[in-house]
Design a protein around this motif. Structure first.
Motif, mmCIF file in Angstrom:
data_model
loop_
_atom_site.group_PDB
_atom_site.id
_atom_site.type_symbol
_atom_site.label_atom_id
_atom_site.label_comp_id
_atom_site.label_asym_id
_atom_site.label_seq_id
_atom_site.Cartn_x
_atom_site.Cartn_y
_atom_site.Cartn_z
ATOM 1 N N HIS A 59 12.507 56.542 58.862
ATOM 2 C CA HIS A 59 13.794 57.090 59.278
ATOM 3 C C HIS A 59 14.899 56.696 58.299
ATOM 4 C CE1 HIS A 59 16.876 58.590 61.972
ATOM 5 N NE2 HIS A 59 17.507 57.432 61.871
ATOM 6 N N THR A 60 14.880 55.449 57.843
ATOM 7 C CA THR A 60 15.884 54.982 56.879
ATOM 8 C C THR A 60 15.736 55.718 55.553
ATOM 9 O OG1 THR A 60 15.908 52.798 57.911
ATOM 10 C CG2 THR A 60 16.808 52.962 55.685
ATOM 11 N N ILE A 61 14.504 55.922 55.138
ATOM 12 C CA ILE A 61 14.254 56.645 53.890
ATOM 13 C C ILE A 61 14.800 58.055 53.978
ATOM 14 C CG2 ILE A 61 12.448 57.638 52.428
ATOM 15 C CD1 ILE A 61 10.770 55.168 53.034
ATOM 16 N N ARG A 62 14.564 58.704 55.120
ATOM 17 C CA ARG A 62 15.095 60.064 55.316
ATOM 18 C C ARG A 62 16.614 60.062 55.234
ATOM 19 N NH1 ARG A 62 10.970 60.469 59.188
ATOM 20 N NH2 ARG A 62 12.389 59.728 60.784
ATOM 21 N N SER A 63 17.236 59.060 55.837
ATOM 22 C CA SER A 63 18.702 58.977 55.837
ATOM 23 C C SER A 63 19.244 58.817 54.423
ATOM 24 C CB SER A 63 19.167 57.804 56.706
ATOM 25 O OG SER A 63 18.814 58.004 58.055
ATOM 26 N N TYR A 64 18.622 57.942 53.628
ATOM 27 C CA TYR A 64 19.069 57.740 52.250
ATOM 28 C C TYR A 64 18.894 59.009 51.420
ATOM 29 C CZ TYR A 64 19.581 52.693 52.873
ATOM 30 O OH TYR A 64 19.993 51.452 53.275
ATOM 31 N N ASN A 65 17.762 59.673 51.594
ATOM 32 C CA ASN A 65 17.548 60.932 50.876
ATOM 33 C C ASN A 65 18.614 61.960 51.241
ATOM 34 O OD1 ASN A 65 15.248 60.462 49.238
ATOM 35 N ND2 ASN A 65 13.914 60.607 51.006
ATOM 36 N N GLN A 66 18.927 62.024 52.542
ATOM 37 C CA GLN A 66 19.913 62.991 53.007
ATOM 38 C C GLN A 66 21.303 62.637 52.485
ATOM 39 O OE1 GLN A 66 19.091 65.838 54.704
ATOM 40 N NE2 GLN A 66 21.185 66.347 54.156
ATOM 41 N N ASP A 67 21.627 61.360 52.440
ATOM 42 C CA ASP A 67 22.936 60.941 51.917
ATOM 43 C C ASP A 67 23.069 61.293 50.439
ATOM 44 O OD1 ASP A 67 23.542 59.944 54.393
ATOM 45 O OD2 ASP A 67 23.046 57.865 53.905
ATOM 46 N N MET A 68 21.989 61.131 49.684
ATOM 47 C CA MET A 68 22.036 61.485 48.259
ATOM 48 C C MET A 68 22.212 62.989 48.099
ATOM 49 S SD MET A 68 21.891 59.883 45.309
ATOM 50 C CE MET A 68 23.162 60.924 44.603
ATOM 51 N N LYS A 69 21.550 63.746 48.938
ATOM 52 C CA LYS A 69 21.689 65.208 48.876
ATOM 53 C C LYS A 69 23.113 65.633 49.219
ATOM 54 C CE LYS A 69 16.903 66.373 50.002
ATOM 55 N NZ LYS A 69 15.998 67.007 50.984
ATOM 56 N N THR A 70 23.722 64.940 50.175
ATOM 57 C CA THR A 70 25.106 65.247 50.545
ATOM 58 C C THR A 70 26.030 65.054 49.342
ATOM 59 O OG1 THR A 70 24.752 64.562 52.839
ATOM 60 C CG2 THR A 70 27.030 64.632 52.063
ATOM 61 N N ILE A 71 25.845 63.954 48.634
ATOM 62 C CA ILE A 71 26.674 63.661 47.457
ATOM 63 C C ILE A 71 26.475 64.725 46.380
ATOM 64 C CG2 ILE A 71 27.011 62.033 45.547
ATOM 65 C CD1 ILE A 71 26.259 59.790 47.541
ATOM 66 N N LEU A 72 25.217 65.022 46.075
ATOM 67 C CA LEU A 72 24.935 65.999 45.020
ATOM 68 C C LEU A 72 25.450 67.381 45.386
ATOM 69 C CD1 LEU A 72 21.329 64.957 43.930
ATOM 70 C CD2 LEU A 72 23.477 64.556 42.729
ATOM 71 N N SER A 73 25.231 67.787 46.632
ATOM 72 C CA SER A 73 25.694 69.111 47.064
ATOM 73 C C SER A 73 27.207 69.213 46.946
ATOM 74 C CB SER A 73 25.267 69.380 48.514
ATOM 75 O OG SER A 73 23.873 69.439 48.629
#
Length: 360
Positions: A59-73
Motif C-alpha cells: 500500500h505504501t509503495i502504491r502511494s509513493y508511486n501515485q505521489d510521483m505521478k501526481t508531481i510529474l503530471s
C-alpha cells in the motif's frame, strides 16, 4: 505514464561507486553531484536512495508511486521539467495540492514533494533548498476526517449499525452469476475481518490459509505481519470463524488448519477457475468492493476499508478492553496513538455521568 518499480538495490557499494564514477555522478570530493542528469535519471536515483525500504508495504509503495505521478503530471502538463523547478513552481504546486485534495492527502503529497526537493538540493540537482516554501495543511492526529459535519469534527469510523449494514451489503453487490456463492462468501469474510479484527487492508490481503491456527487453549487466532514486518497475533471471534469456514467450504477448500499452507486466503476467483492459479487479491478490488457496498446503502462517500479499523479500535476501548491490549492487537507502534481514540469516547462518559446524576 509508466509506474515506477520499487525494488531493493542489489548492487554492492563498490559496484555502485564504479557506476557513479563512470556516469560522472561523483565530484572531486566523492560527493554525489546530479547537476547534469536528466529528470528520469534523477527520479530513479531518488527512489533507489531515499524511498526504497525492504519493510515498505504494498500500500505504501502504491502511494509513493501515485505521489510521483501526481508531481510529474502537474509539471509536465505545464511543460515544466523537474530540473527547472524554482520558487514559483513550488508555490504553484503547493497551492494546487491544497485546493485539489483533502488535507491528509495534500499533506502526504507535499511531504513526498518535500523529500524530493531535499534530495535534489543535497545532490546539487537543485541550486537552492526550495522546501522552505512548502506549507502543508494542518491535520488532526488520529482518526479524524478532513471534512466537517454540521460544523463538527467528523470521525473516520462507523457505528456498529453502519458497519453491519455495509458488511451485509457486500454480498448483495455481487453481480456475477457464475460462482456467485464463492464471491458472496469472499466478500462477507473480507468485511467481517475488517470489522472485527482491526487489520489494515494490506495485512488482510497478505493473509494465507496457514496464517490461521489454534492457540494453546484451542481458540482460533491469526498471525499477521504488519508495518515494519512486525508480527502480531489477533483473536478470531466466533462469528468470523464461522464465516471463514463457510468461505473455505464455498471454494471447496479444506477447513483443516495447516501451518504449511502458503496459498493466499483471498485470491481472484475468476482467475482461479480459468487458469487454476491463485493470484492474490489486489487492494483495488478490495477498495472497489467496499465502495460498491457503501454506495448500495447510500453511506458516506468518504468511507473506505480503513474506517473499519478505526471502528474496531473505538469499539474495543468502549467495551473496556485494556489500552495496552488494543495497542498490541492492532499493531500501533506507540500507545499514544491508541490513546487518541479515547477522546471520542469522552462524549459517552459525559452523557452517562449526567444521567446517573438524575438528569434526563
Amino acid at each position: 505514464m509508466e509506474e515506477f518499480e520499487l525494488s531493493p538495490a542489489k548492487n554492492s557499494f563498490r559496484q555502485l561507486k564504479e557506476q557513479w564514477e563512470e556516469a560522472e555522478l561523483l565530484d572531486e570530493d566523492n560527493n554525489l553531484n546530479l547537476k547534469h542528469i536528466s529528470d528520469e535519471e534523477f527520479i530513479q536515483l531518488f527512489f533507489s536512495m531515499r524511498i526504497i525500504k525492504k519493510s515498505l508495504s504494498p500500500h505504501t509503495i502504491r502511494s509513493y508511486n501515485q505521489d510521483m505521478k501526481t508531481i510529474l503530471s502537474f509539471f509536465y502538463e505545464r511543460e515544466i521539467t523537474l530540473k527547472s523547478i524554482g520558487f514559483m513552481e513550488v508555490k504553484l504546486f503547493n497551492e494546487e495540492m491544497m485546493n485539489q485534495y483533502a488535507n491528509r492527502t495534500a499533506a502526504r503529497k507535499l511531504e513526498f514533494f518535500r523529500r524530493m526537493l531535499e534530495f535534489g538540493h543535497a545532490t546539487h540537482f537543485y541550486p537552492s533548498l526550495y522546501t522552505t516554501w512548502i506549507e502543508k495543511p494542518s491535520i488532526s492526529k488520529g482518526h479524524y476526517s478532513d471534512k466537517e459535519k454540521q460544523n463538527r469534527t467528523e470521525y473516520r469510523e462507523l457505528t456498529d449499525r453502519e458497519a453491519q449494514v455495509i458488511v451485509n451489503a457486500l454480498e448483495s453487490v455481487v453481480r456475477i452469476r457464475q460462482h456467485e456463492k464463492e464471491f458472496k462468501a469472499r466478500n462477507r469474510l473480507m468485511g467481517m475481518l475488517l470489522y472485527m479484527s482491526g487489520m489494515r487492508s494490506s495485512e488482510l490481503l497478505s493473509l494465507n490459509w496457514g496464517s490461521f491456527r489454534e492457540d494453546r487453549r484451542g481458540n482460533l487466532v491469526v498471525d499477521v505481519i504488519g508495518k515494519g514486518k512486525k508480527e502480531r497475533t489477533i483473536p478470531v471471534f466466533d462469528d468470523v470463524k464461522e464465516t471463514l469456514f463457510t468461505y473455505r467450504q464455498a471454494l471447496n477448500e479444506s477447513t483443516e488448519l495447516s501451518p504449511f499452507d502458503t496459498d493466499p486466503l483471498f485470491y481472484s476467483i475468476k482467475e482461479y477457475y480459468r487458469t487454476g492459479e491463485k493470484k492474490r487479491l489486489s487492494y483495488t478490488t478490495l477498495y472497489r468492493t467496499i465502495k460498491s457496498a457503501v454506495y448500495k446503502v447510500k453511506g458516506n462517500a468518504s468511507i473506505s476499508p480503513h474506517w473499519f479499523r478505526h471502528t474496531f479500535i473505538t469499539n474495543s476501548l468502549a467495551n473496556d478492553v485494556p489500552l495496552a491490549v488494543v495497542k498490541q492487537v492492532v499493531g500501533h507502534s506507540s500507545i499514544a496513538t491508541t490513546n487518541v481514540y479515547l477522546e471520542k469516547l469522552q462524549e459517552d462518559t459525559v452523557y452517562d455521568a449526567f444521567r446517573k446524576s438524575g438528569y434526563r
